[in-house]
Design an enzyme around this catalytic site. Structure first.
Site, short mmCIF file in Angstrom:
data_model
loop_
_atom_site.label_atom_id
_atom_site.label_comp_id
_atom_site.label_asym_id
_atom_site.label_seq_id
_atom_site.Cartn_x
_atom_site.Cartn_y
_atom_site.Cartn_z
N GLU A 171 0.89 -1.17 0.00
CA GLU A 171 0.00 0.00 0.00
C GLU A 171 0.92 1.21 0.00
OE1 GLU A 171 -1.64 3.12 0.94
OE2 GLU A 171 -1.90 2.31 2.96
N CYS B 193 -1.39 9.19 2.60
CA CYS B 193 -1.25 8.67 1.24
C CYS B 193 -2.48 9.02 0.43
CB CYS B 193 -0.96 7.18 1.25
SG CYS B 193 -2.15 6.25 2.16
C1 UN1 Z 1 -2.42 6.32 4.86
O1 UN1 Z 1 -2.23 7.53 4.68
O2 UN1 Z 1 -1.48 5.49 4.75
O3 UN1 Z 1 -8.27 7.10 4.13
C2 UN1 Z 1 -3.70 5.76 5.34
C3 UN1 Z 1 -7.56 7.72 4.92
C4 UN1 Z 1 -7.20 7.03 6.22
C5 UN1 Z 1 -6.03 6.14 6.04
C6 UN1 Z 1 -4.85 6.73 5.35
N1 UN1 Z 1 -8.33 6.26 6.67
O4 UN1 Z 1 -7.17 8.85 4.72
#
Ligand code: UN1
Length: 516
Positions: free
Chosen positions: A267, A301
């Site tokens: 991921e 992310c």
């Molecule tokens: C991440 O930034 O690795 O959807 C995860 C989102 C959060 C998770 C982000 N629930 O922004």
């Protein structure tokens, strides 16, 4: 600091915790004859504490232990495994405040987001408990009389979990809670930028598991990439490595794990866009874009990094965004202080990357509409949330890169097709969103042919970040293709077995083959 979080979370009593003077520089150091990782508060640049580093020998011990724990744990019926996860979820509920605040203190996201992150772990624990009474296999009709054809899902083995600094608690939760109900043990290698929250998280899970008679199913190895990371990913005793972080890290993990024919769940980075169509409800779009791009100081992310707006609305929309950013700029500061909307970046390297990206954007013809500055006078690693308008020909190379900072690049487009093709033009494919009141346009974006958004997440009238745990989380292309969290992501943590049972009492082959 409103209270002594380290004391509340029992960290000061942990043999791995090392007290340090607040002016100790962050990073790997030798203190009192021990190699430690010093962790700093990114809002002040002052050390919070240190944790002893694990070396290759420690990893070996934990790996041997994890194999042993796995053999015991897989014999525990899944619903009973679920009861352990349930108790862990309850403990995270109980510690939500101090843990959430420690996330804010060490990682820098604002308190509401720190608490929200721990809530994500609680939610995935609940999800996993329900799953512990399912993990369903399928039964198929056999072509042979008196035969049963079916699939079952079996525990996989020790899982290596590598996590990034930006979700130091929840991403472990997504992996560990699912892996645990699936019957796997977990060896966790967290980011060296957030060792304290990792230790606190691990202590809670391990304490509960041990009290319920299942010591050692959760393990923590805090070490460098060279000494621990590389060994972990190349070790055949881990059938699955789940890694969250940069595309560069994921490429390394993916190659090494594939080299030994192991399984990886990746991921990785995103370069997420929001498309705003001509008919969009801007009252919905504006707050979603602002949260998506400045939330967690642009270090998710799923952060919104690009805005692709129809030419008929782009100017008005940008005016509203600039006004909103104007307010946000006055609310940058200590993430634990009430009223703060944006905290610091994680470290000085992140600040330099932000600065470099803004400079490059200018050189490439982008126009900084608001922000753009490094707030060097504050002690911590603060930068201004920034909006950059790209040139009229929509060419700005830097916008194709993921800079882990709050920079939003604004593009204008003439049609929905142009917007979708722009959005899909980057290497990453994590999250995407469209704002429109038209079912034709939203369905074009979600087209069942796959010609719409090429991302793992595609939202309509909701922003790119802040996904719920119930759905599968992850993305395509350079994002790595893995899926964590909800839906059927649990299948990554198990192995599938196809079983044929002959209860006819006579020999019969498939495909009508005769062998007499
Ligand atoms: C991440 O930034 O690795 O959807 C995860 C989102 C959060 C998770 C982000 N629930 O922004």
């Amino acid at each position: 600091m409103p209270r002594d979080l380290l004391e509340d979370l029992g960290l000061k009593r942990d043999p791995r915790f090392v007290e340090v003077a607040t002016d100790t520089p962050a990073g790997v150091r030798e203190i009192g004859g021990r190699r430690v990782i010093v962790s700093e508060n990114p809002a002040s640049g002052r050390a919070i504490g240190a944790v002893t580093l694990d070396d290759a020998a420690a990893l070996e011990r934990e790996t041997v232990g994890a194999v042993e724990s796995f053999k015991l744990w897989r014999e525990v019926p899944a619903p009973e495994r679920g009861q352990v996860v349930r108790a862990i979820g309850e403990e995270f509920r109980r510690f939500k405040e101090p843990l959430g605040e420690l996330v804010s203190l060490e990682m820098g996201k604002i308190r509401a987001e720190g608490l929200g992150e721990v809530q994500e772990t609680v939610d995935i624990a609940d999800f996993a408990v329900g799953l512990s009474r399912q993990l369903p296999g399928q039964v198929f009709p056999s072509e042979r009389r008196g035969h049963r054809l079916m699939e079952q899902w079996l525990p996989l083995g020790p899982v290596g979990v590598i996590t990034a600094f930006n979700f130091p608690n929840a991403v472990w939760g997504w992996n560990a809670m699912l892996a645990a109900v699936c019957g796997d043990s977990v060896v966790w290698k967290p980011s060296l930028l957030t060792p304290l929250i990792s230790l606190a998280t691990h202590r809670i899970a391990e304490r509960v598991a041990e009290a319920m008679g299942h010591k050692g199913i959760f393990r923590l190895v805090i070490g460098t990439d060279d000494e621990v990371g590389e060994r972990l990913i190349s070790d055949r005793r881990y059938p699955l490595i789940s890694a969250t972080g940069s595309c560069r890290m994921g490429q390394r993990v993916g190659q090494v794990v594939a080299g030994r024919l192991g399984r990886s769940l990746l991921e990785l980075g995103g370069n997420n866009a929001v498309i705003v169509h001509a008919d969009a409800d801007l009252n919905l779009a504006v707050p979603s874009i602002v949260f998506g791009s400045v939330g967690t100081a642009g270090q998710r992310c799923t952060t919104t990094r690009r805005l692709i707006a129809h030419e008929s609305v782009v100017d008005g929309l940008v005016d509203r965004l600039v006004a909103a950013y104007g307010q946000v700029l006055n609310r940058i500061g200590d993430p634990l202080k009430e009223g703060t909307l944006v905290g610091p970046l994680i470290d000085d390297r992140a600040v330099k990357a932000f600065d470099r990206a803004v400079r490059t954007a200018r050189e490439q013809g982008g126009k900084v509409l608001i922000g753009g500055g490094v707030m060097g006078d504050r002690g911590g690693h603060f930068v201004q949330p920034t909006i950059v308008r790209v040139p009229a020909n929509n060419r700005l190379d830097i916008a194709s890169e993921e800079t882990f900072a709050p920079i939003l690049y604004v593009f204008a487009c003439k049609s929905i097709d142009e917007a979708i093709s722009l959005q899909n033009s980057v290497d990453q494919g994590l999250s995407s969103a469209i704002f429109t009141e038209s079912i034709r346009v939203s369905e074009r974006f979600l087209s069942p042919s796959g010609s719409g958004s090429d991302c793992g997440i595609a939202n309509v009238n909701a922003g790119t970040s802040g996904a719920e745990i119930g759905g599968a989380f992850g993305g395509e292309k350079d994002t790595g293709g893995g899926r964590e969290s909800g839906s059927d992501s649990w299948k990554a943590y198990m192995r599938r077995q196809t079983c044929t049972v002959n209860f006819a009492g006579r020999f019969e082959l498939a495909q009508g083959i005769r062998f007499e």
